[in-house]
Structures are given as C-alpha cells and as structure tokens.
Design a protein around this motif. Structure first.
Motif, PDB file in Angstrom:
ATOM      1  N   ALA A   7     -11.845 -32.855  45.021  1.00 16.81           N
ATOM      2  CA  ALA A   7     -10.602 -32.915  44.861  1.00 16.81           C
ATOM      3  C   ALA A   7     -10.581 -31.421  44.866  1.00 16.81           C
ATOM      4  O   ALA A   7      -9.822 -31.017  44.092  1.00 16.81           O
ATOM      5  N   ALA A   8     -11.054 -30.239  45.406  1.00 14.94           N
ATOM      6  CA  ALA A   8     -11.402 -28.730  45.014  1.00 14.94           C
ATOM      7  C   ALA A   8     -10.555 -28.028  45.853  1.00 14.94           C
ATOM      8  O   ALA A   8     -10.824 -27.251  45.902  1.00 14.94           O
ATOM      9  N   GLY A   9      -9.954 -28.144  47.004  1.00 15.10           N
ATOM     10  CA  GLY A   9      -9.886 -27.902  48.013  1.00 15.10           C
ATOM     11  C   GLY A   9      -8.129 -27.425  47.493  1.00 15.10           C
ATOM     12  O   GLY A   9      -7.476 -27.409  46.615  1.00 15.10           O
ATOM     13  N   TYR A  10      -7.216 -26.365  48.938  1.00 13.04           N
ATOM     14  CA  TYR A  10      -6.275 -26.147  47.783  1.00 13.04           C
ATOM     15  C   TYR A  10      -4.725 -26.269  49.175  1.00 13.04           C
ATOM     16  O   TYR A  10      -4.044 -26.374  48.811  1.00 13.04           O
ATOM     17  N   ALA A  11      -5.078 -27.066  50.414  1.00 17.94           N
ATOM     18  CA  ALA A  11      -4.368 -28.608  50.774  1.00 17.94           C
ATOM     19  C   ALA A  11      -3.313 -26.692  51.587  1.00 17.94           C
ATOM     20  O   ALA A  11      -2.485 -27.584  51.114  1.00 17.94           O
ATOM     21  N   THR A  18       2.411 -28.795  48.027  1.00 20.31           N
ATOM     22  CA  THR A  18       0.634 -28.577  47.176  1.00 20.31           C
ATOM     23  C   THR A  18       0.139 -26.799  46.882  1.00 20.31           C
ATOM     24  O   THR A  18      -0.381 -26.777  46.220  1.00 20.31           O
ATOM     25  N   GLU A  19       1.973 -26.966  46.906  1.00 19.43           N
ATOM     26  CA  GLU A  19       1.069 -24.582  46.346  1.00 19.43           C
ATOM     27  C   GLU A  19       1.068 -24.533  44.869  1.00 19.43           C
ATOM     28  O   GLU A  19       0.576 -24.176  44.605  1.00 19.43           O
ATOM     29  N   ASN A  20       1.962 -25.253  44.036  1.00 18.85           N
ATOM     30  CA  ASN A  20       1.175 -25.690  42.369  1.00 18.85           C
ATOM     31  C   ASN A  20       0.834 -27.218  42.108  1.00 18.85           C
ATOM     32  O   ASN A  20       1.244 -27.817  41.376  1.00 18.85           O
ATOM     33  N   PHE A  21       0.314 -27.998  43.694  1.00 18.84           N
ATOM     34  CA  PHE A  21      -0.125 -29.238  42.525  1.00 18.84           C
ATOM     35  C   PHE A  21      -0.574 -29.402  43.984  1.00 18.84           C
ATOM     36  O   PHE A  21      -0.889 -29.726  45.064  1.00 18.84           O
ATOM     37  N   HIS A  56     -10.073 -24.947  39.600  1.00 16.38           N
ATOM     38  CA  HIS A  56      -9.538 -24.147  38.433  1.00 16.38           C
ATOM     39  C   HIS A  56      -7.923 -23.722  38.404  1.00 16.38           C
ATOM     40  O   HIS A  56      -7.551 -24.472  37.495  1.00 16.38           O
ATOM     41  N   LYS A  57      -7.568 -24.282  39.463  1.00 20.14           N
ATOM     42  CA  LYS A  57      -5.836 -23.728  39.498  1.00 20.14           C
ATOM     43  C   LYS A  57      -5.449 -25.217  38.920  1.00 20.14           C
ATOM     44  O   LYS A  57      -4.286 -25.259  39.101  1.00 20.14           O
ATOM     45  N   PHE A  58      -5.367 -26.071  39.053  1.00 18.93           N
ATOM     46  CA  PHE A  58      -5.124 -27.369  39.486  1.00 18.93           C
ATOM     47  C   PHE A  58      -6.273 -28.850  38.384  1.00 18.93           C
ATOM     48  O   PHE A  58      -5.629 -29.795  38.075  1.00 18.93           O
ATOM     49  N   ALA A  59      -6.871 -27.974  38.041  1.00 19.15           N
ATOM     50  CA  ALA A  59      -7.906 -29.156  36.576  1.00 19.15           C
ATOM     51  C   ALA A  59      -7.020 -29.646  35.849  1.00 19.15           C
ATOM     52  O   ALA A  59      -7.208 -30.388  35.113  1.00 19.15           O
ATOM     53  N   LYS A  60      -5.685 -28.664  35.261  1.00 16.44           N
ATOM     54  CA  LYS A  60      -5.006 -28.801  34.069  1.00 16.44           C
ATOM     55  C   LYS A  60      -4.444 -30.346  34.284  1.00 16.44           C
ATOM     56  O   LYS A  60      -3.981 -30.723  33.655  1.00 16.44           O
ATOM     57  N   ILE A  61      -3.931 -30.308  35.220  1.00 15.97           N
ATOM     58  CA  ILE A  61      -2.653 -31.335  36.516  1.00 15.97           C
ATOM     59  C   ILE A  61      -3.713 -32.425  36.109  1.00 15.97           C
ATOM     60  O   ILE A  61      -3.491 -33.632  35.504  1.00 15.97           O
ATOM     61  N   PHE A  62      -4.727 -32.688  36.604  1.00 16.26           N
ATOM     62  CA  PHE A  62      -5.869 -33.463  37.051  1.00 16.26           C
ATOM     63  C   PHE A  62      -6.270 -33.933  35.392  1.00 16.26           C
ATOM     64  O   PHE A  62      -6.215 -35.481  35.721  1.00 16.26           O
TER      65      PHE A  62
END
Length: 240
Positions: A7-11, A18-21, A56-62
């Motif tokens: 789940a480390a892609g940027y879609a 998915t720019e910020n999610f 790293h960008k989405f880790a906190k959301i996960f």
C-alpha cells in the motif's frame, strides 16, 4: 501466517481523490477496501498478523485507521519518483519485522467477489509458493500485466511482466502466497537483478529456481485503477 498488504503507491491516476488520501482506504459500499479483504481473510482463521506497507506521506492515515489493530510500516518514501517498488517493500517488511513465516502478499487496492480461503487451501496442498491466475482473451490487456505459461499440473513454466509478446492468456494479479523458505529468497532475487517495481517480477525470477503453482480464480478481481473503475466498483459492491 502473516498477511502483507502492498500500500505504498501514490495512485496518481485517481487524483484528486488520492492526492492526500491512500487508495486502499477509499470507501466501497460503506467500508474501506482493506476492510473488505481483511474481513474475508478473518474467516479463514489462518492469519495471525496483518501488515500494511505504506509510504511516509500516508503512514499516519493508515495508523489512524488501524487504531492499533494492525502493523503499519512506513517505508520512508515520499513520491512516485523515490518509491522503493513492491519487491523491495516486501523485503523491507521482512527485514524490519524479522518475518520468518509463510506470507500472503497482495495489493491493497483490489477487490474480489470470491473468498481467498480457496487460494490459501490450494497453496497449502501444493506446499509451494502459489499465485492466482485468470484467463484474459483481450491481447491488448496482456501487455499491461504479468503473464504466465502454465503446465497441465498448474505449475508455472515461465512468467513475464508486461510482455511485448505474451506467451499465454493467463494473467497473474497481485495476490501471492510465499512459503517461508521462498520468502527468504527475495533478497537473493533482488541481488540477482529481478525487477523490483511490479510484485510479479520476483515470481518471474522464482519460478526458474523452484516450484511455483497458479490457482485459477473462481470469480472476478476488481482493479481500482482510475476514477471510472472506482465508480464501477462502488456500484458492483453496493447492496441491491
């Protein structure tokens, strides 16, 4: 057995959604994509840990979504340009968590209309690394995915990611069962020069080293690749 979600892609094809999610947490019929997969696998009673590899960008959301239920790994990358690639992400998880178990590895942005229980049972019967496969009649689509040659016993003879000249019509989506022994070969595969971006690149290398089998899917896989496919999946999974 551990379950590892890639789940480390940027879609980027799903922007602005998915720019910020992260795509694996997009809502489908009332729950995130990952919850659909986890709810199915919980029914098997065979998974003792779920691991989500994030950038790293989405880790906190996960981490917020997980609320301590699952292991969230931040691979430290920040953009499409410096991403590790799927194969290196798997090796990253093995090293960071010192994994020494059979691994069920899959893309975190696909949905299925059948249970993964059958796939796990097949892999355990074969006592070997296994992938899933489906028949694709459209030759144009074969150039955009992993394609495998399969013998009469279901063993993979060869596999290639995005082949210019496909050798069969058997496509291999990003759902893999690695035996404990074969998971430890990922580092060797990387050092030997196997591709690291597409997760099937390791399977393409591995089938030349040991037995790898392919289970024919009994239903359909829904790949959420763009806004149009996301809207279609939401309709498919919505209650009638």
């Amino acid at each position: 057995m551990k379950c590892v979600f890639l789940a480390a892609g940027y879609a980027t094809r799903l922007y602005p959604l998915t720019e910020n999610f992260p795509k694996p947490l997009l809502d489908v019929a009332g729950k995130p994509i990952l919850d659909w997969l986890i709810d199915d696998m919980n029914q098997t009673g065979l998974i003792d840990e779920y691991i989500v590899i994030s950038n790293h960008k989405f880790a906190k959301i996960f981490e917020d979504w997980s609320a301590g239920r699952y292991t969230i790994l931040d691979d430290g990358t920040t953009s499409n340009e410096n991403r590790l690639g799927a194969v290196k992400d798997i090796q990253f998880a093995i090293e960071q968590l010192q994994l020494d178990d059979d691994l069920l590895v899959m893309a975190g942005d696909n949905l299925l209309d059948f249970s993964l229980g059958g796939f796990i049972r097949y892999a355990k019967e074969q006592q070997a690394t296994c992938v899933m496969r489906y028949y694709e009649a459209d030759e144009a689509r074969l150039h955009k995915t992993g394609v495998a040659e399969i013998d009469a016993d279901g063993r993979i003879i060869s596999m290639e990611e995005k082949p210019a000249q496909p050798k069969s019509h058997w496509c291999v989506p990003a759902f893999y069962y690695y035996t404990r022994e074969d998971a430890h070969l990922i580092k060797k595969g990387i050092e030997s020069g196997c591709g690291t971006d597409a997760p099937g690149s390791f399977i393409a290398w591995l089938c030349g080293q040991t037995r790898v089998y392919a289970w024919e899917m009994p239903g359909h896989r829904y790949d959420i690749g763009n806004l149009q496919s996301y809207e279609a999946v939401k309709k498919t999974f919505s209650p009638a």
